[in-house]
Write a protein that holds these residues in place. Structure first.
Motif, PDB file in Angstrom:
ATOM      1  N   PRO A 294      49.448  51.895  73.407  1.00  0.00           N
ATOM      2  CA  PRO A 294      49.917  50.962  74.571  1.00  0.00           C
ATOM      3  C   PRO A 294      48.670  50.216  75.309  1.00  0.00           C
ATOM      4  CG  PRO A 294      50.868  53.373  74.736  1.00  0.00           C
ATOM      5  CD  PRO A 294      50.069  53.190  73.628  1.00  0.00           C
ATOM      6  N   ASP A 295      47.679  50.823  75.178  1.00  0.00           N
ATOM      7  CA  ASP A 295      46.423  49.945  75.617  1.00  0.00           C
ATOM      8  C   ASP A 295      45.991  48.764  74.861  1.00  0.00           C
ATOM      9  OD1 ASP A 295      46.434  52.077  77.774  1.00  0.00           O
ATOM     10  OD2 ASP A 295      44.629  53.102  76.920  1.00  0.00           O
ATOM     11  N   LYS A 296      46.687  48.598  73.733  1.00  0.00           N
ATOM     12  CA  LYS A 296      46.160  47.550  72.842  1.00  0.00           C
ATOM     13  C   LYS A 296      47.311  46.409  72.683  1.00  0.00           C
ATOM     14  CE  LYS A 296      42.703  50.698  70.903  1.00  0.00           C
ATOM     15  NZ  LYS A 296      42.167  50.899  69.523  1.00  0.00           N
ATOM     16  N   SER A 297      48.475  46.640  73.100  1.00  0.00           N
ATOM     17  CA  SER A 297      49.419  45.911  72.771  1.00  0.00           C
ATOM     18  C   SER A 297      49.337  44.195  72.992  1.00  0.00           C
ATOM     19  CB  SER A 297      50.994  46.507  73.336  1.00  0.00           C
ATOM     20  OG  SER A 297      51.072  46.256  74.551  1.00  0.00           O
ATOM     21  N   TYR A 298      48.794  44.258  74.123  1.00  0.00           N
ATOM     22  CA  TYR A 298      48.716  42.840  74.403  1.00  0.00           C
ATOM     23  C   TYR A 298      47.552  41.853  73.569  1.00  0.00           C
ATOM     24  CZ  TYR A 298      52.375  42.607  77.862  1.00  0.00           C
ATOM     25  OH  TYR A 298      54.077  42.664  78.102  1.00  0.00           O
ATOM     26  N   GLU A 299      46.633  42.673  73.491  1.00  0.00           N
ATOM     27  CA  GLU A 299      45.586  42.410  72.379  1.00  0.00           C
ATOM     28  C   GLU A 299      46.052  42.115  70.981  1.00  0.00           C
ATOM     29  OE1 GLU A 299      41.889  44.257  70.155  1.00  0.00           O
ATOM     30  OE2 GLU A 299      42.202  45.017  72.291  1.00  0.00           O
ATOM     31  N   VAL A 300      46.888  43.097  70.640  1.00  0.00           N
ATOM     32  CA  VAL A 300      47.653  42.778  69.263  1.00  0.00           C
ATOM     33  C   VAL A 300      48.569  41.595  69.368  1.00  0.00           C
ATOM     34  CG1 VAL A 300      49.172  43.957  67.722  1.00  0.00           C
ATOM     35  CG2 VAL A 300      47.140  45.238  68.731  1.00  0.00           C
ATOM     36  N   LEU A 301      49.125  41.388  70.406  1.00  0.00           N
ATOM     37  CA  LEU A 301      50.136  40.211  70.476  1.00  0.00           C
ATOM     38  C   LEU A 301      49.302  39.015  70.385  1.00  0.00           C
ATOM     39  CD1 LEU A 301      52.889  39.231  71.136  1.00  0.00           C
ATOM     40  CD2 LEU A 301      52.199  39.057  73.331  1.00  0.00           C
ATOM     41  N   GLU A 302      48.257  38.862  70.795  1.00  0.00           N
ATOM     42  CA  GLU A 302      47.399  37.777  70.659  1.00  0.00           C
ATOM     43  C   GLU A 302      46.886  37.630  69.329  1.00  0.00           C
ATOM     44  OE1 GLU A 302      47.155  35.373  73.010  1.00  0.00           O
ATOM     45  OE2 GLU A 302      48.304  36.672  74.243  1.00  0.00           O
ATOM     46  N   THR A 303      46.598  38.578  68.670  1.00  0.00           N
ATOM     47  CA  THR A 303      46.312  38.684  67.228  1.00  0.00           C
ATOM     48  C   THR A 303      47.274  38.210  66.438  1.00  0.00           C
ATOM     49  OG1 THR A 303      44.561  40.281  67.603  1.00  0.00           O
ATOM     50  CG2 THR A 303      45.363  39.961  65.400  1.00  0.00           C
ATOM     51  N   MET A 304      48.468  38.569  66.685  1.00  0.00           N
ATOM     52  CA  MET A 304      49.686  38.303  65.847  1.00  0.00           C
ATOM     53  C   MET A 304      49.972  36.765  65.867  1.00  0.00           C
ATOM     54  SD  MET A 304      52.055  41.662  66.522  1.00  0.00           S
ATOM     55  CE  MET A 304      53.368  40.996  65.448  1.00  0.00           C
ATOM     56  N   ARG A 371      50.565  61.334  69.272  1.00  0.00           N
ATOM     57  CA  ARG A 371      50.059  62.502  69.872  1.00  0.00           C
ATOM     58  C   ARG A 371      48.484  62.265  70.082  1.00  0.00           C
ATOM     59  NH1 ARG A 371      51.665  65.930  66.777  1.00  0.00           N
ATOM     60  NH2 ARG A 371      53.072  67.115  67.860  1.00  0.00           N
ATOM     61  N   ASP A 372      47.920  62.003  71.189  1.00  0.00           N
ATOM     62  CA  ASP A 372      46.596  61.790  71.606  1.00  0.00           C
ATOM     63  C   ASP A 372      45.596  63.063  71.163  1.00  0.00           C
ATOM     64  OD1 ASP A 372      46.488  63.513  73.632  1.00  0.00           O
ATOM     65  OD2 ASP A 372      46.992  62.021  75.209  1.00  0.00           O
ATOM     66  N   GLY A 373      44.238  62.478  71.371  1.00  0.00           N
ATOM     67  CA  GLY A 373      43.225  63.703  70.987  1.00  0.00           C
ATOM     68  C   GLY A 373      43.357  64.999  71.792  1.00  0.00           C
ATOM     69  N   GLN A 374      44.239  64.865  72.786  1.00  0.00           N
ATOM     70  CA  GLN A 374      43.976  66.092  73.523  1.00  0.00           C
ATOM     71  C   GLN A 374      45.805  66.846  73.296  1.00  0.00           C
ATOM     72  OE1 GLN A 374      43.019  63.109  75.370  1.00  0.00           O
ATOM     73  NE2 GLN A 374      40.966  64.305  74.650  1.00  0.00           N
ATOM     74  N   GLY A 375      46.430  66.278  72.421  1.00  0.00           N
ATOM     75  CA  GLY A 375      47.631  66.842  72.090  1.00  0.00           C
ATOM     76  C   GLY A 375      48.898  66.405  72.789  1.00  0.00           C
ATOM     77  N   LYS A 376      48.729  65.408  73.839  1.00  0.00           N
ATOM     78  CA  LYS A 376      49.722  64.921  74.718  1.00  0.00           C
ATOM     79  C   LYS A 376      50.524  63.681  73.903  1.00  0.00           C
ATOM     80  CE  LYS A 376      47.513  65.888  79.103  1.00  0.00           C
ATOM     81  NZ  LYS A 376      46.994  65.292  80.289  1.00  0.00           N
ATOM     82  N   ILE A 377      51.773  63.844  74.162  1.00  0.00           N
ATOM     83  CA  ILE A 377      52.553  63.020  73.312  1.00  0.00           C
ATOM     84  C   ILE A 377      53.130  61.779  74.417  1.00  0.00           C
ATOM     85  CG2 ILE A 377      54.832  62.770  72.463  1.00  0.00           C
ATOM     86  CD1 ILE A 377      53.071  64.479  70.922  1.00  0.00           C
ATOM     87  N   HIS A 378      52.935  60.478  73.730  1.00  0.00           N
ATOM     88  CA  HIS A 378      53.238  59.319  74.472  1.00  0.00           C
ATOM     89  C   HIS A 378      53.976  58.385  73.471  1.00  0.00           C
ATOM     90  CE1 HIS A 378      49.492  60.333  77.089  1.00  0.00           C
ATOM     91  NE2 HIS A 378      49.331  60.519  75.910  1.00  0.00           N
ATOM     92  N   LEU A 379      54.645  57.488  74.341  1.00  0.00           N
ATOM     93  CA  LEU A 379      55.501  56.370  73.370  1.00  0.00           C
ATOM     94  C   LEU A 379      54.640  55.316  73.050  1.00  0.00           C
ATOM     95  CD1 LEU A 379      58.532  55.934  75.999  1.00  0.00           C
ATOM     96  CD2 LEU A 379      58.592  56.957  73.577  1.00  0.00           C
ATOM     97  N   VAL A 380      54.745  54.715  72.013  1.00  0.00           N
ATOM     98  CA  VAL A 380      53.971  53.765  71.166  1.00  0.00           C
ATOM     99  C   VAL A 380      54.416  52.395  71.726  1.00  0.00           C
ATOM    100  CG1 VAL A 380      53.235  54.864  69.185  1.00  0.00           C
ATOM    101  CG2 VAL A 380      55.159  53.235  69.244  1.00  0.00           C
ATOM    102  N   HIS A 381      53.759  51.284  71.656  1.00  0.00           N
ATOM    103  CA  HIS A 381      54.418  50.144  71.932  1.00  0.00           C
ATOM    104  C   HIS A 381      54.783  49.238  70.626  1.00  0.00           C
ATOM    105  CE1 HIS A 381      52.777  48.908  76.154  1.00  0.00           C
ATOM    106  NE2 HIS A 381      53.361  50.128  76.297  1.00  0.00           N
ATOM    107  N   SER A 382      55.976  48.611  70.439  1.00  0.00           N
ATOM    108  CA  SER A 382      56.351  47.630  69.379  1.00  0.00           C
ATOM    109  C   SER A 382      56.246  46.599  69.671  1.00  0.00           C
ATOM    110  CB  SER A 382      57.760  48.345  69.009  1.00  0.00           C
ATOM    111  OG  SER A 382      58.875  47.885  70.076  1.00  0.00           O
ATOM    112  N   LEU A 383      56.074  45.701  68.398  1.00  0.00           N
ATOM    113  CA  LEU A 383      55.841  44.385  68.536  1.00  0.00           C
ATOM    114  C   LEU A 383      56.383  43.864  67.247  1.00  0.00           C
ATOM    115  CD1 LEU A 383      52.719  45.642  69.361  1.00  0.00           C
ATOM    116  CD2 LEU A 383      52.498  43.245  70.292  1.00  0.00           C
ATOM    117  N   ASN A 384      56.651  42.553  67.150  1.00  0.00           N
ATOM    118  CA  ASN A 384      57.455  41.771  65.945  1.00  0.00           C
ATOM    119  C   ASN A 384      57.199  40.486  65.745  1.00  0.00           C
ATOM    120  OD1 ASN A 384      59.935  41.322  67.400  1.00  0.00           O
ATOM    121  ND2 ASN A 384      60.229  40.398  65.379  1.00  0.00           N
ATOM    122  N   GLY A 385      57.049  39.846  65.002  1.00  0.00           N
ATOM    123  CA  GLY A 385      56.932  38.322  64.672  1.00  0.00           C
ATOM    124  C   GLY A 385      57.552  37.920  63.335  1.00  0.00           C
ATOM    125  N   SER A 386      58.252  36.646  63.406  1.00  0.00           N
ATOM    126  CA  SER A 386      58.551  35.928  62.151  1.00  0.00           C
ATOM    127  C   SER A 386      57.288  35.494  61.601  1.00  0.00           C
ATOM    128  CB  SER A 386      59.560  34.809  62.544  1.00  0.00           C
ATOM    129  OG  SER A 386      60.569  35.373  63.532  1.00  0.00           O
TER     130      SER A 386
END
Length: 423
Positions: A294-304, A371-386
């Motif tokens: 989640p912390d990187k999704s907008y950085e990844v969006l720009e890369t895509m 699952r993060d390094g402390q064992g906690k569960i989080h939702l990922v972010h999803s992105l897509n492109g044509s």
């Protein structure tokens, strides 16, 4: 799908952001909160009834142990009465839970703070243009005439076999399709995307997971006998690969690509905008999907976005990048960039790609977590492109590169197509 607790804790913010989308059913937010209140009360009632039944069951055991049979029988009657109350309350709880879910899935994703205000495509923001618009000869013609002249596509034959919007590619037209698909896949895999060949039909859970259901139910082809849906994009099967999965943080980002045909009813489309390859019911597309932290999704969006831009540059097509306004975004998107190429013979811009960040909207539906390094569960972010949709790319390539000798291809396709010109 948005989370109930978020809507409850951020009601005013949600309403404000939905207004940026020009979403008409704003009262759904309050309906969700009200339905959740009802669900919580019913859950408390069920829990209290179950606790009372359990307590009575223990008392029955104690009475029997003491030889108080008559007392035990009285308590058994109370337990029998409780069973009816419990079944009624549990039924109401299930019905209320379904009502809550049906309300939730009707609310679109909240737009990112980066989304500009606006209601129509005219309000989208042009953030960049690249390439040069070609100057064509006075006798230049649109692609639907070029495909006939060079025997590349037979639209009438497709109409005979199936119906309008299902063209038949032939000869060098079929070869050009194959060359572009292979080039796009090679370009994506070279950037670290793993190639898949997924099914072209999906079940209801998969279509629901990426947000096609219930939002676009009428736009998908539905195989009713088996309750399967023909995919409108490879995004649907690709993202669902990780449905109900928990991955380790170290595996992120997950990068996937696939070629598939895409099927869209395009109900209500008519007129000049559907001529030739401009709008089809079946078309080929190569897709990229990423599941990221989640912390990187907008950085990844720009890369895509940069990835798609370089792909268009390699095809030597004039293009522009638009940031979609709130009123023009898709149901599931938090932020979308559209790519358009310029069609010189038609003198218009044609959309060829959309690149979107969905944040947790899809992954909450599909329960795609890490699952993060402390064992906690989080939702990922999803992105897509044509990367890319072929029909309008082909239209622009044919129109913009027509010469007296034939249609000259961009250099990057020479090895894939086997020659430099279509004649």
């Amino acid at each position: 799908m948005l989370q109930v607790n978020f809507l409850r804790q951020n009601r005013d913010l949600a309403i404000q952001k939905l207004s940026i989308r020009n979403f008409k059913d704003i009262d759904l937010v309050d309906q969700v909160i009200s339905a959740d209140d009802k669900r919580k009360k019913l859950q408390t009632t069920v829990d209290e009834l179950l606790a009372k039944r359990n307590s009575l069951s223990k008392e029955i055991g104690a009475s029997m142990a003491k030889g108080l049979k008559e007392e035990a029988e009285e308590k058994k009657k109370l337990v029998a009465d409780l069973k009816t109350d419990i079944e009624k309350a549990e039924k109401q709880l299930i019905e209320t839970g379904a009502e809550l879910q049906n309300l939730l899935v009707r609310i679109p994703n909240l737009p990112s703070d980066k989304v500009p205000a606006g209601k129509t495509p005219e309000d989208n923001v042009n953030i960049k243009e690249g390439g040069s618009k070609p100057i064509l000869a006075p006798d230049a013609v649109p692609h639907w005439e070029l495909t006939t002249k060079y025997s590349l596509i037979d639209f009438e034959l497709g109409n005979k076999i199936t119906g309008s919007g299902f063209p038949v590619y032939k000869n060098k037209g079929a070869k050009l399709q194959r060359a572009l698909i292979q080039y796009f896949l090679d370009y994506n895999t070279a950037a670290g995307y793993i190639e898949y060949e997924p099914p072209f039909m999906v079940n209801e859970d998969s279509a629901y997971g990426t947000g096609q259901l219930p939002d676009k139910e009428g736009q998908m082809y539905h195989a009713v006998a088996d309750n399967f849906y023909l995919i409108p994009t490879a995004e649907v099967p690709l993202t669902n690969i990780y449905r109900d999965e928990i991955v380790n943080e170290s595996l992120l980002p997950i990068k996937m690509t696939a070629y598939t045909p895409c099927f869209r009813r395009e109900a209500g489309s008519y007129g000049k905008d559907v001529r030739g390859l401009n709008r089809l019911h079946q078309f080929d597309k190569v897709e990229i999907v990423e599941l990221v932290h989640p912390d990187k999704s907008y950085e990844v969006l720009e890369t895509m976005v940069q990835h798609i831009e370089k792909l268009l540059q390699s095809l030597e097509l004039p293009y522009r990048i638009l940031k979609l306004c709130g009123g023009d975004m898709g149901f599931t998107s938090a932020l979308t960039y559209d790519f358009e190429v310029y069609s010189a013979a038609q003198q218009k811009w044609l959309e060829v790609s959309s690149v979107s960040n969905f944040e947790t909207f899809q992954t909450n539906r599909m329960k795609i977590r890490f699952r993060d390094g402390q064992g906690k569960i989080h939702l990922v972010h999803s992105l897509n492109g044509s990367s890319m949709a072929l029909p309008r790319i082909v239209a622009a390539l044919l129109e913009n590169n027509q010469t007296a000798e034939g249609i000259r291809l961009p250099e990057v396709l020479y090895n894939y197509f086997g020659t430099t010109i279509i004649n």
